[in-house]
Each structure stands twice: as C-alpha cells, then as structure tokens.
Motif scaffolding. Sequence first.
Motif, short mmCIF file in Angstrom:
data_model
loop_
_atom_site.label_atom_id
_atom_site.label_comp_id
_atom_site.label_asym_id
_atom_site.label_seq_id
_atom_site.Cartn_x
_atom_site.Cartn_y
_atom_site.Cartn_z
N ALA A 15 -4.35 -0.36 2.90
CA ALA A 15 -2.93 -0.15 3.18
C ALA A 15 -2.60 -0.50 4.63
N ALA A 16 -3.43 -0.04 5.55
CA ALA A 16 -3.19 -0.31 6.97
C ALA A 16 -3.33 -1.80 7.29
N LEU A 83 -3.96 17.52 -3.62
CA LEU A 83 -3.48 17.86 -2.29
C LEU A 83 -3.08 16.61 -1.52
N GLY A 84 -3.93 15.59 -1.55
CA GLY A 84 -3.62 14.35 -0.85
C GLY A 84 -2.36 13.69 -1.37
N ASP A 85 -2.20 13.68 -2.69
CA ASP A 85 -1.00 13.08 -3.28
C ASP A 85 0.26 13.85 -2.91
N HIS A 86 0.18 15.16 -2.89
CA HIS A 86 1.35 15.97 -2.52
C HIS A 86 1.73 15.74 -1.06
N TYR A 117 9.01 -0.17 2.42
CA TYR A 117 7.62 -0.61 2.52
C TYR A 117 6.85 0.22 3.54
N LEU A 118 7.45 0.46 4.70
CA LEU A 118 6.81 1.28 5.73
C LEU A 118 6.50 2.67 5.20
N CYS A 119 7.43 3.26 4.49
CA CYS A 119 7.20 4.62 3.97
C CYS A 119 6.13 4.65 2.89
N PHE A 120 6.06 3.61 2.06
CA PHE A 120 4.97 3.54 1.09
C PHE A 120 3.62 3.43 1.80
N ILE A 125 -1.41 5.96 3.78
CA ILE A 125 -2.28 6.32 4.91
C ILE A 125 -2.41 7.83 5.02
N LEU A 126 -1.31 8.55 4.93
CA LEU A 126 -1.37 10.00 5.02
C LEU A 126 -2.15 10.61 3.86
N THR A 127 -1.98 10.06 2.67
CA THR A 127 -2.76 10.51 1.52
C THR A 127 -4.24 10.30 1.77
N GLY A 128 -4.59 9.11 2.24
CA GLY A 128 -6.00 8.81 2.50
C GLY A 128 -6.59 9.67 3.59
#
Length: 142
Positions: A15-16, A83-86, A117-120, A125-128
Amino acid sequence: MTHWEKRSWIRLVVAALGYAAYLTLILSRADERPLATVPYAAALLWTVGAAIVASILAEVGMAAGTPRASRLTDDRDREIGRLGDHVGQSFVVAGAVGAMLMAMADWDHFWIANLIYLCFVLAAILTGVTKVVVYRRSLPEW
C-alpha cells in the motif's frame, strides 16, 4: 513470525509503495502547472491495479513457502484481524465524508479522487500497523 503477520506486512508495504509510485508519477507530470489539471485517472487505476496484483503475488509466494499447519487461523488471529480492520475503517469513513463535502462544494474531481485514494491507503497502512503491533505485543484488554 506467523503467516497472518506476514500478510499484514505485505499489505502494509505494498500500500505504501503503491501510493508512493502514484505520487511520484503525478508530481512528475505536473511540470509547474496546477495539480488539478494533471491527468490522473489512468495512473490511479494502474497503480491500484498493480498494487493489488503485487499483493496477491507476494502473498501466494509467501504462502507457498509456509507449511500448511502454520496457515491455520486461531481465535487470536481472528481477534487481531478484527481489531486491525476496525481501526483502519476510520480512514475509509473520513475519506467518504470528506469526499462528500468536497463534492457538495463543487471541488474538482482530481481532489475528490485523490482524497478517497489517500484515505484508502491510510486505512490499509493503519490496519497493517495495528495488526503488526498487536502481533508483536498482545491484544489490548478492554
């Protein structure tokens, strides 16, 4: 490192890197003109598509080298995944609200598409990051 933690790392890195490639491509096309005039749609679609393919190929390659028994999911893996998905979904919601407000204010399509796109990407990244941190430490006690 578990199979599911490796998958989290793959998705995080892809993603990054995919977004970095997109930004590089768009900024290199700008040539001192306003960003909103840069053709972005094809670049966005190609980088998203390439990131999806790269992630799939990396996960298949990683799974091929992982014994089947270690790919099984237990309760801890499911809880970490949930948890990661939430946590990551907060950026999807923020992007949707932001895009809605931008559309209502008649912003250019370039900015709306790029915010989404940035938010996706931030959600991925935050999920990971959340999953990797929890795999390395432990599930929070609420």
